[in-house]
Write a protein that holds these residues in place. Structure first.
Motif, short mmCIF file in Angstrom:
data_model
loop_
_atom_site.label_atom_id
_atom_site.label_comp_id
_atom_site.label_asym_id
_atom_site.label_seq_id
_atom_site.Cartn_x
_atom_site.Cartn_y
_atom_site.Cartn_z
N GLY A 128 0.84 -1.20 0.00
CA GLY A 128 0.00 0.00 0.00
C GLY A 128 0.86 1.24 0.00
O GLY A 128 1.95 1.26 0.58
N VAL A 129 0.38 2.28 -0.68
CA VAL A 129 1.10 3.56 -0.74
C VAL A 129 0.15 4.67 -0.33
O VAL A 129 -0.96 4.79 -0.86
CB VAL A 129 1.63 3.82 -2.16
CG1 VAL A 129 2.13 5.25 -2.30
CG2 VAL A 129 2.75 2.85 -2.50
N PHE A 130 0.58 5.49 0.64
CA PHE A 130 -0.23 6.60 1.14
C PHE A 130 0.65 7.84 1.16
O PHE A 130 1.75 7.83 1.72
CB PHE A 130 -0.76 6.28 2.53
CG PHE A 130 -1.52 4.99 2.59
CD1 PHE A 130 -2.88 4.95 2.31
CD2 PHE A 130 -0.87 3.80 2.90
CE1 PHE A 130 -3.58 3.75 2.34
CE2 PHE A 130 -1.55 2.59 2.94
CZ PHE A 130 -2.91 2.57 2.66
N ALA A 131 0.18 8.91 0.52
CA ALA A 131 0.99 10.12 0.40
C ALA A 131 0.06 11.33 0.31
O ALA A 131 -1.18 11.19 0.32
CB ALA A 131 1.88 10.04 -0.82
N THR A 132 0.64 12.52 0.23
CA THR A 132 -0.14 13.73 0.08
C THR A 132 -0.91 13.66 -1.24
O THR A 132 -0.30 13.55 -2.30
CB THR A 132 0.78 14.96 0.12
OG1 THR A 132 1.49 14.97 1.37
CG2 THR A 132 -0.02 16.24 -0.01
N LYS A 133 -2.22 13.75 -1.17
CA LYS A 133 -3.07 13.44 -2.31
C LYS A 133 -3.29 14.65 -3.22
O LYS A 133 -3.77 15.69 -2.77
CB LYS A 133 -4.42 12.90 -1.82
CG LYS A 133 -5.32 12.38 -2.93
CD LYS A 133 -6.54 11.71 -2.34
CE LYS A 133 -7.50 11.22 -3.42
NZ LYS A 133 -6.86 10.28 -4.35
N VAL A 134 -2.95 14.49 -4.48
CA VAL A 134 -3.19 15.52 -5.49
C VAL A 134 -4.64 15.41 -5.96
O VAL A 134 -5.12 14.31 -6.28
CB VAL A 134 -2.24 15.36 -6.68
CG1 VAL A 134 -2.54 16.39 -7.77
CG2 VAL A 134 -0.79 15.49 -6.22
N LYS A 135 -5.34 16.52 -5.99
CA LYS A 135 -6.75 16.51 -6.40
C LYS A 135 -6.85 16.24 -7.90
O LYS A 135 -6.17 16.89 -8.71
CB LYS A 135 -7.42 17.84 -6.07
CG LYS A 135 -8.93 17.85 -6.30
CD LYS A 135 -9.56 19.14 -5.82
CE LYS A 135 -11.07 19.11 -6.00
NZ LYS A 135 -11.70 20.36 -5.51
N THR A 136 -7.71 15.28 -8.26
CA THR A 136 -7.92 14.94 -9.67
C THR A 136 -9.42 14.80 -9.96
O THR A 136 -10.21 14.52 -9.05
CB THR A 136 -7.22 13.62 -10.05
OG1 THR A 136 -7.79 12.54 -9.28
CG2 THR A 136 -5.72 13.70 -9.78
N THR A 137 -9.77 14.98 -11.21
CA THR A 137 -11.13 14.75 -11.67
C THR A 137 -11.07 13.96 -12.97
O THR A 137 -10.50 14.42 -13.96
CB THR A 137 -11.87 16.09 -11.93
OG1 THR A 137 -11.85 16.87 -10.74
CG2 THR A 137 -13.31 15.83 -12.35
#
Length: 234
Positions: A128-137
């Motif tokens: 699993g990878v968890f990081a600062t999430k970039v907003k996407t659409t």
């Protein structure tokens, strides 16, 4: 079954990676001038004129807004694959491989952008990878971060949330800085990666190399020690 949670930059890697990855992508997108603006933003962050979240959002606005997630992550994967032998800490890679062989879970929890960390999941066979999430659409990158910067207490929240889905006999975490200490506090055992420079000049050179977007992996020794909070010292 055990859970091993790793920070990424200067824990799994020997060098910070945000600026080198940005430089690589600026070259790919033929936007070299944007790397200069990212460097300026980094300097503003270092002298505390802006915070970490603002620095990362500046990167997103300058380099990624409107681009496709899959394309960006493909290029980031190429960066890590081409620099794997120089960039990754061999001692930590052995820990990762050994724990996977034993059937334990291995995850990354990083304050870096998820665009930069997600490709590592398949490269290193991470659960699993968890990081600062970039907003996407719809796979298109927007101009901001979704939620909080994944550091400090946020890392602890991620670790507790992931662990709640399993029955782990032990939770072990690894990091290199104060941003990992909250994650350490919710772990059964923690290890800190320490960098011992050969000289002050070597330390300065590493910082300058990073600023210009180069990987630095020389001029220091790395040790991995069990973390002992100062408050528990006798």
């Amino acid at each position: 079954m055990k859970l091993h949670a790793f920070d990424f930059d200067k824990t799994i890697t020997l060098s910070d990676t945000i600026l080198p990855v940005c430089k690589y992508l600026c070259k790919y997108y033929k936007s070299n001038y944007k790397f200069f603006l990212i460097q300026l933003s980094y300097l503003f962050f270092r002298v505390k004129l802006i915070d970490s979240k603002s620095f990362k959002e500046n990167i997103i606005k300058l380099l990624f807004k409107g681009k496709n997630v899959t394309e960006v992550e493909s290029q980031v994967a190429d960066f890590f694959i081409s620099n794997k032998s120089e960039l990754f800490n061999p001692e930590v890679l052995k820990i990762l491989a050994d724990e996977k062989m034993l059937g334990n879970k291995v995850i990354i929890i990083s304050s870096n952008l998820d665009l930069f960390i997600n490709p590592v999941k398949s490269i290193l066979n991470i659960d699993g990878v968890f990081a600062t999430k970039v907003k996407t659409t719809d796979k298109i990158i927007q101009d901001s971060i979704e939620g909080e910067n994944c550091s400090g207490i946020e890392k602890a929240k991620v670790l507790k949330s992931y662990a709640a889905n399993f029955k782990f006999d032990e939770i072990i975490s690894y990091g290199d800085s104060s941003g990992d200490f909250e994650m350490f506090r919710v772990s059964d055992k923690s290890y800190i990666v320490e960098y011992i420079f050969n000289s002050s000049i070597k330390k300065i050179m590493c910082k300058l190399n990073y600023l210009i977007g180069r990987i630095y992996s020389r001029g220091f020794e790395v040790s991995i020690k069990e973390f002992q909070p100062k408050s528990s010292a006798h």
